[in-house]
Scaffold this active site. Sequence first.
Site, mmCIF file in Angstrom:
data_model
loop_
_atom_site.group_PDB
_atom_site.id
_atom_site.type_symbol
_atom_site.label_atom_id
_atom_site.label_comp_id
_atom_site.label_asym_id
_atom_site.label_seq_id
_atom_site.Cartn_x
_atom_site.Cartn_y
_atom_site.Cartn_z
ATOM 1 C CE LYS A 55 16.153 55.751 36.375
ATOM 2 N NZ LYS A 55 16.824 56.370 35.212
ATOM 3 C CD GLN A 99 18.773 59.502 34.383
ATOM 4 O OE1 GLN A 99 18.677 58.549 35.135
ATOM 5 N NE2 GLN A 99 17.843 59.769 33.474
ATOM 6 C CG ASP A 122 19.438 52.408 31.471
ATOM 7 O OD1 ASP A 122 18.305 52.160 31.919
ATOM 8 O OD2 ASP A 122 20.008 53.501 31.601
#
Length: 300
Positions: A55, A99, A122
Amino acid sequence: MAEAKLIDGKAFAAGLRTRVAKGVAELATSGGAKPGLATVLVGADPASEVYVRSKGKTASELGMASFDHRLPAETTEAELLALIARLNADRSVNGILVQLPLPKHIDTPKILLAIDPNKDVDGFHPINVGRLGSIAAGAPLDFPVPCTPLGCSMLLADALGSLAGRNAVIVGRSTLVGRPVAQLLLRMDCTVTITHSRTRDLPAVCRSADILVVAIGKPEFVRGDWIKPGAAVIDVGINRIPAEGGKTRLVGDVAFAEARAVAGHLTPVPGGVGPMTVACLMYNTLQEARRASGLPFAAV
Ligand code: NDP
């Protein structure tokens, strides 16, 4: 019947990344800020390390700033909340990605709730979950949407054009994939059925689908004779199984060779949905940088 047309997610994701990079450059020339993505990894799970690295690397390749925060596994909830508060206040950060999974001693919903909803790239903050859950048909997605589901909807729109009136069956009801996919397909005027482990006669329900999205995490679970001839099949599953010579290989949740003989369109694993997730994360980060610069949402 002809073999299914493969949906090339790898190529579509490459095109999306190129359009995002162009959007980043345009933002700079119009006086906007350089988009910034902060990744937060707690602990040293090898798979999570790979995801976070990819990412950050992709963000840099597209001209964004990337801020990599690695915290030890014993980090307390209070310490993580303090970092999130700092990132929320930092104007050079447009996207915050924590994460998952987090270590067990940390309350994940509490952490997701602490992220500024306009930096929640997200799309897991309850405000963004609510925005998606209450969106009108066809309304713009001008807020962060979970990346893998967004990728699925982009691939379907690209392969099929209008989805209006099609029967979509989603296998799996997770908050990460199944439910947001269902909301996105409702927004695109599909007639949506969500199925799960308690669904009766799942093969028959799947056979009613013009669009079948499978996200359960069970290798090659959906068989060819569950698929309506000509249906579009999106296989979200990523499963590593033993292969010849002591090696392993990746397979999806759909029996690929069987599905290929029946479906009209099919995503391969790997190279289907997988590459879309990071590309959509970059898309969300660009959109939030535009918002922070006072510019409207712009589909790329
Ligand atoms: P979860 O484990 O959170 O959810 C699985 C869902 O599948 C549940 O709703 C469960 O039902 C349902 N399910 C399990 N067994 C059956 C069954 N026998 N029949 C019908 N439904 C069943 O998984 P995720 O949604 O997080 O992930 C699903 C898959 O997608 C995994 O392989 C994962 O690796 C992959 N994935 C890929 C991504 C990518 O491409 N980038 C990103 C995210 C996930 P119930 O609710 O009743 O338990």
